[in-house]
Design a protein around this motif. Structure first.
Motif, short mmCIF file in Angstrom:
data_model
loop_
_atom_site.label_atom_id
_atom_site.label_comp_id
_atom_site.label_asym_id
_atom_site.label_seq_id
_atom_site.Cartn_x
_atom_site.Cartn_y
_atom_site.Cartn_z
N CYS A 36 98.77 -72.39 -79.59
CA CYS A 36 97.48 -72.93 -79.18
C CYS A 36 96.32 -72.11 -79.75
CB CYS A 36 97.39 -73.00 -77.66
SG CYS A 36 95.96 -73.91 -77.04
N THR A 54 84.54 -78.91 -77.45
CA THR A 54 85.39 -79.24 -76.31
C THR A 54 86.82 -79.48 -76.76
OG1 THR A 54 83.53 -80.32 -75.17
CG2 THR A 54 85.75 -80.87 -74.41
N ILE A 55 87.77 -78.86 -76.06
CA ILE A 55 89.18 -79.15 -76.28
C ILE A 55 89.75 -79.75 -75.00
CG2 ILE A 55 89.41 -77.35 -78.02
CD1 ILE A 55 90.90 -75.63 -76.00
N SER A 56 90.83 -80.49 -75.15
CA SER A 56 91.39 -81.18 -73.99
C SER A 56 92.90 -81.24 -74.09
CB SER A 56 90.83 -82.61 -73.89
OG SER A 56 91.29 -83.39 -74.99
N THR A 57 93.53 -81.50 -72.96
CA THR A 57 94.96 -81.78 -72.95
C THR A 57 95.27 -82.66 -71.76
OG1 THR A 57 97.14 -80.79 -73.27
CG2 THR A 57 95.78 -79.85 -71.52
N VAL A 69 95.70 -74.11 -72.42
CA VAL A 69 94.54 -74.72 -73.07
C VAL A 69 93.25 -74.25 -72.42
CG1 VAL A 69 93.37 -76.93 -73.50
CG2 VAL A 69 95.83 -76.71 -73.92
N SER A 70 93.25 -74.18 -71.10
CA SER A 70 92.07 -73.73 -70.38
C SER A 70 91.69 -72.29 -70.75
CB SER A 70 92.32 -73.83 -68.87
OG SER A 70 91.18 -73.46 -68.13
N ALA A 73 90.44 -72.01 -74.40
CA ALA A 73 89.06 -72.49 -74.46
C ALA A 73 88.10 -71.41 -74.00
CB ALA A 73 88.91 -73.74 -73.60
N LYS A 79 84.34 -75.57 -74.14
CA LYS A 79 84.56 -76.33 -72.91
C LYS A 79 85.96 -76.94 -72.97
CE LYS A 79 80.81 -78.48 -74.06
NZ LYS A 79 79.68 -79.44 -74.17
N SER A 80 86.52 -77.23 -71.80
CA SER A 80 87.86 -77.81 -71.78
C SER A 80 87.97 -78.89 -70.72
CB SER A 80 88.92 -76.72 -71.53
OG SER A 80 88.67 -76.03 -70.32
N CYS A 101 92.94 -73.44 -63.71
CA CYS A 101 92.13 -74.15 -64.71
C CYS A 101 90.69 -74.32 -64.22
CB CYS A 101 92.74 -75.52 -65.01
SG CYS A 101 94.29 -75.45 -65.93
N SER A 106 87.40 -75.24 -66.47
CA SER A 106 87.81 -76.53 -67.00
C SER A 106 87.32 -77.68 -66.13
CB SER A 106 89.34 -76.61 -67.11
OG SER A 106 89.83 -75.70 -68.05
#
Length: 278
Positions: A36, A54-57, A69-70, A73, A79-80, A101, A106
């Motif tokens: 990641c 911004t990233i997301s999952t 992921v959090s 970020a 931002k997540s 998170c 997040s």
């Protein structure tokens, strides 16, 4: 590039990728964090310019993927968005992973009120991405598009599996790590026999083959499935504590196999440890 060590406990070798712990041993550890971090660092300019920083999952409320992921970020000042399904935000926050998170900043999003299956929440995250800029981090789906981060970073770790190892066992969930090990075996011309151990879920062999770079006949591996429950927590100490969802169950599968009992120098790949969020 830093290679995690191979250690011997009671005559069995262990590839300790769980010792990759950039956020400390009291967090989640292991190779998925490496994947990641590399994915985000490689695409950081694009994420900032085209994805609203911004990233997301989308993941199960129990999954270490969400907290990884959090935290990544947070490290990169992004931002997540963490999506999940089949629950409410209030109920989700009762679980340690989702609480972490939120504490890391997040945004939590319910992607389906009634379904928690990956195909459903992944699809709904894609729909959300049509209305909001974001860079999606979905490890299995990213294996082909972002090979160097998802597959390559694992393949590199095969380098220090010792020559005396005659068989390497790898626990499998999505089998993305296993795919990286398969590639690494070919890349570094390793001679050990390679066995994937999937304690629960559907057989992932086709997913592995789909994500390999070469032709199927260029690779040689075995793949075994078990009948464990995902939800069941299973403790196993082999000189150190194994992850209670994946590694402990796959380890018990391994020690019952004649392949293991007759091996001269077996090795077990420890992908990571998420016991701190259980």
């Amino acid at each position: 590039m830093e290679l995690t060590p191979v250690e011997n406990y009671s005559g069995t070798l262990f590839k300790r990728d769980d010792l990759y712990a950039p956020y400390g041993a009291d967090f989640v550890t292991g190779g998925k964090i490496r994947q990641c971090r590399d994915l985000i660092e490689t695409n950081l300019d694009y994420i900032k310019s085209e994805c609203g920083s911004t990233i997301s999952t989308a993941a199960s409320i129990h999954s270490p993927q969400a907290v990884i992921v959090s935290r990544v970020a947070q490290e990169y000042g992004l931002k997540s968005i963490i999506g999940f399904g089949n629950t409410t935000i209030e109920k989700a926050l009762k679980h340690k992973a989702m609480s972490w998170c939120k504490d890391m900043g997040s945004e939590l999003v319910v992607l389906s009120e009634s379904q928690g299956f990956n195909n459903v929440i992944y699809s709904n995250l894609n729909k959300l991405a049509e209305t909001r800029p974001m860079f999606k981090v979905l490890f299995g789906y990213a294996a082909q598009q972002y090979r160097s981060s998802i597959i390559g970073k694992i393949a590199e770790q095969v380098q220090n599996i010792p020559e005396e190892c005659d068989i390497l066992f790898v626990p499998c969930g999505s089998a993305v790590t296993f795919t990286g090990v398969v590639e690494g075996k070919r890349l570094y011309d390793k001679k050990f026999r390679l066995v994937g151990l999937q304690p629960f879920g559907y057989n992932r062999v086709k997913d592995v083959q789909k994500n390999l770079e070469g032709m199927i006949w260029d690779y040689d591996f075995d793949f075994l499935t078990g009948n464990w429950s995902y939800q069941q927590l299973w403790s196993r100490n082999v000189g150190f504590e194994l992850d209670k969802i994946y590694e402990s169950k796959a380890y018990d599968m391994m020690v019952d196999l004649d392949l293991y009992k007759t091996a001269s120098n077996p090795c077990y790949w420890v992908i990571g440890n998420s016991n701190n969020i259980r």
